[in-house]
Design an enzyme around this catalytic site. Structure first.
Site, PDB file in Angstrom:
ATOM      1  N   ASP A 140      -5.602  -0.209  -0.103  1.00 27.49           N
ATOM      2  CA  ASP A 140      -4.575   0.720   0.368  1.00 27.49           C
ATOM      3  C   ASP A 140      -3.928   0.191   1.646  1.00 27.49           C
ATOM      4  O   ASP A 140      -4.543  -0.570   2.403  1.00 27.49           O
ATOM      5  CB  ASP A 140      -5.190   2.092   0.678  1.00 27.49           C
ATOM      6  N   ARG A 141      -2.718   0.652   1.906  1.00 28.64           N
ATOM      7  CA  ARG A 141      -1.971   0.216   3.093  1.00 28.64           C
ATOM      8  C   ARG A 141      -2.809   0.362   4.365  1.00 28.64           C
ATOM      9  O   ARG A 141      -2.827  -0.532   5.213  1.00 28.64           O
ATOM     10  CB  ARG A 141      -0.679   1.030   3.210  1.00 28.64           C
TER      11      ARG A 141
END
Length: 295
Positions: A140-141
Site C-alpha cells: 500500500d502507498r
C-alpha cells in the site's frame, strides 16, 4: 548451479543432478514457464545449447551450456523518474528495494510518474539496463518495506509461481491498538470489496481466500507490536484482518485506527525466497526509517 551473463545471453551449465532433461523439460517442468512465453521463446529462436540450435526435445547432458537470449533491449514500461531508492538486493534478473511510505508501488494512471516503479526505471537507466519494471507483489502507498521486482518475463513468471506456491515468505511488523492476549494466532477469513466504500475492503464470505499469521512481540503501553506473516496477498489484508478481530493498526484511520502515527504502522521488514533461476536462498532485511520501532 553455474550461471553467468554474457552480453544478452543467460548461460546455464547443466548440473550433474539434471539428467535426461531437454530444453522443453527445463522450461515446462523445472521452471514451469507459461505456455505463451515458451511459445514466444521458440518462435524467436531464443535458446541454444553449446552455441548451436538444437531440437527442443533432444536430450541434454550434465555440463552442457544452455544459452538463453533473456536480456533484450526493451522500452521502459514506465517513464524513468529520478528518486532515491534503497536497493536491498539486485542482479541481472531481479531487484529488491525498501519502499518508503507515501509512495505508490506503480502508476495507477498514465500521468503518475512519481512511483517506486518510475524510480526503479531511472535506476536501471543510470546503470545502462533497458528492461521493464515488473512488480511481483505490492505494498500500500502508506506501507513501507521490502518489495520484489523482476527484470525480464522469465524471472517474473517464475517469481509469480513462487509467490503463488507460498515460497516467497514476507514478514511484517505492525503496531496495533490494544493489548493482544494470544501469543500467536491465525486469521483465515476471506476478503472482498466493501460495496459501501470505494477504497475499503472487508471480511466477506464471498471474497477471496486470505490467511494471516500473527505473533506477539511485546506490549507498548496500550498497544501491541506484532510480527505478521502472509500466506496470501489480498489488498489491505493485514489492515482488514487485524481490524476484524478488534486490533486495528495504529494510524490506520480507514479501518478504525487512531491517528497516533502519520500513517498506518505497518512495515514489510523481511522477504526471503529462492532465486528464480539460480535457486540461491535470498533474504532481505528492510529498516523502517520513519517508524523505527517497526524495524
Amino acid at each position: 548451479m553455474k550461471t553467468q551473463k554474457k552480453g544478452s545471453l543467460f548461460e546455464l551449465v547443466l548440473p550433474s543432478n539434471w539428467k535426461n532433461v531437454t530444453i522443453n523439460t527445463i522450461l515446462k517442468d523445472h521452471w514451469q514457464a507459461p505456455k505463451k512465453l515458451v511459445h514466444s521463446m521458440r518462435m524467436e529462436n531464443d535458446i541454444k545449447v553449446n552455441g548451436e540450435m538444437i531440437p527442443w526435445n533432444q536430450p541434454l547432458s550434465p555440463g552442457d551450456t544452455v544459452q538463453i537470449h533473456l536480456f533484450k533491449n526493451v522500452d521502459y514500461d514506465v517513464p524513468p523518474t529520478y528518486g532515491e531508492i534503497e536497493v536491498l538486493f539486485e542482479d541481472d534478473h531481479l531487484i529488491v528495494v525498501n519502499k518508503p511510505a507515501g509512495v505508490d508501488t506503480h502508476p495507477n494512471h498514465p500521468d503518475d510518474t512519481n512511483t517506486l516503479a518510475n524510480f526503479i526505471a531511472f535506476h536501471h537507466q543510470m546503470n545502462g539496463e533497458s528492461c521493464r519494471v515488473l512488480h511481483i507483489h505490492r505494498l500500500d502507498r502508506d506501507t513501507s518495506g521490502a518489495i520484489i521486482f523482476a527484470k525480464h518475463p522469465l524471472s517474473k513468471a517464475i517469481l509469480d509461481r513462487l509467490l503463488s506456491d507460498r515460497k516467497i515468505k514476507r514478514m511484517y511488523a505492525a503496531l496495533v491498538h490494544g493489548r493482544v492476549k494470544q501469543k500467536k494466532g491465525t486469521i483465515a477469513e476471506p476478503i472482498g470489496r466493501d460495496r459501501h466504500h470505494n477504497t475499503r475492503r472487508r471480511v466477506s464470505q464471498s471474497g477471496q481466500e486470505a490467511i494471516t499469521h500473527y505473533k506477539k512481540i511485546e506490549n507498548k503501553k496500550d498497544n501491541t507490536l506484532l510480527e505478521i506473516q502472509l500466506d496470501t496477498g489480498r489488498t489491505h489484508q493485514i489492515r482488514v484482518h487485524m481490524s476484524s478481530i478488534g486490533y486495528p493498526l495504529v494510524g490506520d484511520i480507514l479501518y478504525g485506527g487512531k491517528p497516533d502515527c502519520a500513517r498506518q504502522a505497518l512495515h514489510a521488514k523481511n522477504v526471503s525466497f529462492p532465486h528464480p533461476l539460480t535457486e540461491e536462498a535470498i533474504t532481505c532485511e528492510a529498516k523502517c526509517e520513519d517508524l523505527p520501532f517497526l524495524s
